[in-house]
Design a protein around this motif. Sequence first.
Motif, PDB file in Angstrom:
ATOM      1  N   LEU A   1       0.827  -1.210   0.000  1.00 24.42           N
ATOM      2  CA  LEU A   1       0.000   0.000   0.000  1.00 24.42           C
ATOM      3  C   LEU A   1       0.858   1.256   0.000  1.00 24.42           C
ATOM      4  CD1 LEU A   1      -2.876   1.215   0.280  1.00 24.42           C
ATOM      5  CD2 LEU A   1      -2.596   1.060   2.744  1.00 24.42           C
ATOM      6  N   LEU A   2       1.895   1.242   0.823  1.00 22.97           N
ATOM      7  CA  LEU A   2       2.782   2.403   0.926  1.00 22.97           C
ATOM      8  C   LEU A   2       3.401   2.730  -0.433  1.00 22.97           C
ATOM      9  CD1 LEU A   2       3.954   4.325   3.052  1.00 22.97           C
ATOM     10  CD2 LEU A   2       5.845   2.739   3.327  1.00 22.97           C
TER      11      LEU A   2
ATOM     12  N   ARG B   1       2.214   1.998  -3.424  1.00 30.43           N
ATOM     13  CA  ARG B   1       1.218   2.487  -4.390  1.00 30.43           C
ATOM     14  C   ARG B   1       0.823   3.931  -4.098  1.00 30.43           C
ATOM     15  NH1 ARG B   1      -0.761  -2.700  -3.608  1.00 30.43           N
ATOM     16  NH2 ARG B   1      -2.574  -2.061  -2.430  1.00 30.43           N
ATOM     17  N   VAL B   2       0.622   4.247  -2.799  1.00 34.44           N
ATOM     18  CA  VAL B   2       0.304   5.629  -2.443  1.00 34.44           C
ATOM     19  C   VAL B   2       1.500   6.515  -2.762  1.00 34.44           C
ATOM     20  CG1 VAL B   2      -0.294   7.179  -0.550  1.00 34.44           C
ATOM     21  CG2 VAL B   2      -1.342   4.936  -0.673  1.00 34.44           C
TER      22      VAL B   2
ATOM     23  N   PHE C   1       1.704   7.648  -6.258  1.00 34.98           N
ATOM     24  CA  PHE C   1       0.772   8.750  -6.536  1.00 34.98           C
ATOM     25  C   PHE C   1       1.345  10.078  -6.057  1.00 34.98           C
ATOM     26  CE2 PHE C   1      -2.455  11.640  -4.944  1.00 34.98           C
ATOM     27  CZ  PHE C   1      -3.149  11.895  -6.108  1.00 34.98           C
TER      28      PHE C   1
ATOM     29  N   ARG D   1      -3.783  15.635  -5.359  1.00 37.96           N
ATOM     30  CA  ARG D   1      -2.742  16.421  -6.021  1.00 37.96           C
ATOM     31  C   ARG D   1      -3.357  16.934  -7.322  1.00 37.96           C
ATOM     32  NH1 ARG D   1       2.841  16.613  -5.567  1.00 37.96           N
ATOM     33  NH2 ARG D   1       3.077  14.753  -4.323  1.00 37.96           N
TER      34      ARG D   1
ATOM     35  N   VAL E   1      -6.180  10.052  -4.441  1.00 32.96           N
ATOM     36  CA  VAL E   1      -6.154   8.651  -4.035  1.00 32.96           C
ATOM     37  C   VAL E   1      -6.852   8.560  -2.677  1.00 32.96           C
ATOM     38  CG1 VAL E   1      -3.845   8.884  -3.007  1.00 32.96           C
ATOM     39  CG2 VAL E   1      -4.668   6.635  -3.630  1.00 32.96           C
TER      40      VAL E   1
ATOM     41  N   PHE F   1      -7.553   5.699   0.406  1.00 32.89           N
ATOM     42  CA  PHE F   1      -7.124   4.376   0.844  1.00 32.89           C
ATOM     43  C   PHE F   1      -7.411   4.219   2.325  1.00 32.89           C
ATOM     44  CE2 PHE F   1      -3.206   5.868   2.985  1.00 32.89           C
ATOM     45  CZ  PHE F   1      -3.047   7.114   2.383  1.00 32.89           C
TER      46      PHE F   1
ATOM     47  N   TYR G   1      -2.949  -5.076   7.176  1.00 34.48           N
ATOM     48  CA  TYR G   1      -4.083  -4.257   6.770  1.00 34.48           C
ATOM     49  C   TYR G   1      -5.341  -5.112   6.833  1.00 34.48           C
ATOM     50  CZ  TYR G   1      -0.503  -1.145   4.908  1.00 34.48           C
ATOM     51  OH  TYR G   1       0.578  -0.311   4.777  1.00 34.48           O
TER      52      TYR G   1
END
Lengths: 181, 153
Positions: free
Chosen positions: A134-135, A137-138, A141, B92, B97, B99, B109
């Motif tokens: 997850l880290l 992929r974020v 972005f 941005r 995004v 999440f 998670y």
Amino acid sequence: MAENTRTSGSVDISINVGARLRAQGIATARLTAGARSAIWGIVEGLAFALGEFTDLIWPVDTGASQADWDITAEGLEWTIRNPREYAAYVHRAGAAEDDFVYLKIASKSEDLLRGAWSQIKSAVETTTPSTSGLLGRVGQFLLPSIVGQAESPAGTIFQARAAGFLRQNTRSRERERLRAR
Amino acid sequence: MSDTLLSVDVEGLQEAIDNANEINWSDLTEALGEGLTRFKDKLRGDNVRPGNPWPIGTRKLVNGVKGYYVPLGTKNSERSGRSLRGWKARQRGISAVVFNDARDKRRNYYAEHVHLSGKPSGSAAEEAFEIFAEEMEIVSQEMIASLTRDLDG
């Protein structure tokens, strides 16, 4: 200790880890992608630990203000904030009225950062970036190569939510809350 | 759901961008920011007592330590918005995004497993996606309105 940069009752005690590094003479502009990624990972770990601490000490009635804590790492920024209009005034039952819980969270964040500082300084030399999970992929972005500033740390979404809570009449919300019980 | 890329139908937006004489980026950015804010607020339901639609758990205190999840109203229990707290939105420009980084004690998670009452694992995330899609549809209509404003005038 990180000071609350908000004055309206919401809380923003985010820490700019990059600025702390620069204050120690480390040129963050020259950090490799690997170093940034490694530091991000470390701060993400601190954010998790601070989230655990917050869940432990934050007084919970409905869970609304607890759920509004936004504690996360974004590159060299450690976001720690809560847009609720009363978050800055929350204190535990029986405690002094100025013994605000967010101050304990701010103090804990500094303790955690101090404890991880040698790890962060070691990470400055890292060269291999991590882009998994997850880290990663974020992180993709939020890469600065994309046009514009990311919504961090006192970003537009946080500002909008804080303003929204202020606009809503606190007394009418309290009435609704009592009715919902 | 964790590794699935979800798509939101924003029909007409690309065409409006292609045909626009002038693009007011700040209008588009603001529309997206407001949509993300509405999404986060809607997950909390009425904003008074969270738990609908995104579930909020009740944990029992055992010897002062927060323990396992129990039914609402159980003695010595308290509410926990842990997975609701996990929802994050980052923007941005006209990209965003959202999440959920809620993790359990083992640091796994778990938002993808959260379920609505009586529904299967993952149903809460499905519901969140429905809300997100609705909000992004509104955002795209607002963006199209901004992009076509000068054409209409």
